[in-house]
Write a protein that holds these residues in place. Structure first.
Motif, short mmCIF file in Angstrom:
data_model
loop_
_atom_site.label_atom_id
_atom_site.label_comp_id
_atom_site.label_asym_id
_atom_site.label_seq_id
_atom_site.Cartn_x
_atom_site.Cartn_y
_atom_site.Cartn_z
N ASP A 179 -5.71 -7.17 -2.27
CA ASP A 179 -5.23 -5.83 -2.61
C ASP A 179 -6.31 -4.94 -3.23
OD1 ASP A 179 -2.66 -6.52 -1.74
OD2 ASP A 179 -2.19 -7.43 -3.69
N TRP A 180 -7.57 -5.44 -3.26
CA TRP A 180 -8.61 -4.64 -3.92
C TRP A 180 -8.89 -3.36 -3.12
CZ3 TRP A 180 -13.24 -2.28 -3.20
CH2 TRP A 180 -13.92 -1.88 -4.36
N ARG A 181 -9.02 -2.25 -3.88
CA ARG A 181 -9.37 -0.96 -3.30
C ARG A 181 -10.41 -0.30 -4.19
NH1 ARG A 181 -6.83 -3.27 -0.21
NH2 ARG A 181 -5.09 -2.61 1.13
N ASP A 184 -10.60 0.01 -8.26
CA ASP A 184 -9.88 -1.06 -8.94
C ASP A 184 -10.76 -1.85 -9.90
OD1 ASP A 184 -7.60 -0.35 -7.60
OD2 ASP A 184 -7.64 -2.02 -6.18
#
Length: 259
Positions: A179-181, A184
């Motif tokens: 889910d890393w963007r 973050d």
């Protein structure tokens, strides 16, 4: 540089890689960055193994260092699944060849887990000593950390023989962070100089199936940037070189002693 497909490696090993280009950069210090390192099927196995180990073997994870936010599980204790790849001679030789460094065959590494909100680390260069039990391994095997020898000090029983080496190549493989963007946090920060309140010259995102590697030198300053809004997971490992090679190249005072 072009990737694994051009190298003389066993077929089973070559087939694990997506054969994308690994990018060689020179600033802020020489390093290699790669995306889509492994084929999706093998990457998924690695991510599932991380989830399994964290779920079924939480006691394997301990504090990495004082005043450091991560917990880690040594790769030497995770050889019963796909993470064993990182302790293979094939992987060792690939990393040494890409880095252009002559190494001893000694490997040290862990799976690191930074929980959300982990504090930043401190800039360091990883040019640190490491002790390994027994003679240097042959060309078809590696030596890993042994509980009979203190990795950092070499403390051991009188009858146990050990060798002092120095970290030669650092590798960070990022995985288990789907889910890393951007924004973050949790990047690896690279520096071109130190001083009061140093500012990173470049940050490496912890994107799944990506890799950072570099030779450990007196100027390979880096750290965990902190500020992560979600957990950050990675394999962190080192290859090693004889201490005399470091002394001859940079002098004995260049070795960053443990405190």
């Amino acid at each position: 540089m072009t990737g694994v497909a051009e190298s003389a490696v066993p077929q089973w090993f070559a087939e694990l890689f997506a054969h994308r280009h690994w990018v060689r950069r020179v600033e802020p210090f020489p390093h290699i960055y790669a995306r889509d390192v492994f084929v999706p099927e093998f990457y998924q196995r690695l991510a599932e193994e991380l989830a399994r180990v964290r779920r079924e073997r939480p006691a394997a994870f301990g504090a990495v260092a004082a005043d450091y936010g991560a917990v880690g599980a040594q790769l030497a204790g995770l050889r019963d699944g796909p993470l064993a790849l990182f302790l293979s001679r094939e992987w060792h030789d690939l990393i040494a060849r890409v880095a252009g460094v002559t190494t001893t065959g000694d490997v040290e590494g862990s799976v690191h887990h930074h929980p959300p909100g982990s504090p930043p680390g401190w800039p360091h260069n990883d040019l640190s000593p490491a002790w390994f039990k027994g003679p240097a391994p042959g060309p078809d095997r590696v030596t890993t950390v042994d509980p009979e020898v203190d990795l950092k000090t070499g403390a051991r029983s009188p009858e146990v023989f050990a060798r002092e080496t120095v970290r030669a190549v650092a590798v960070l493989f990022y995985f288990g962070n789907p889910d890393w963007r951007p924004g973050d946090g949790g990047e690896t920060a690279l520096y071109d100089q130190l001083g009061p309140n140093p500012v990173p010259a470049l940050t490496i995102p912890p994107m799944d199936n990506s890799l950072l590697l570099f030779e450990c030198t007196p100027r390979s300053w880096h750290t965990f940037a902190g500020g992560n809004t979600a957990a950050r997971n990675s394999v962190v490992m080192w290859l090693h070189r004889p201490k005399e090679d470091v002394v001859r190249r940079w002098g004995g005072d260049s070795i960053a002693q443990w405190h």
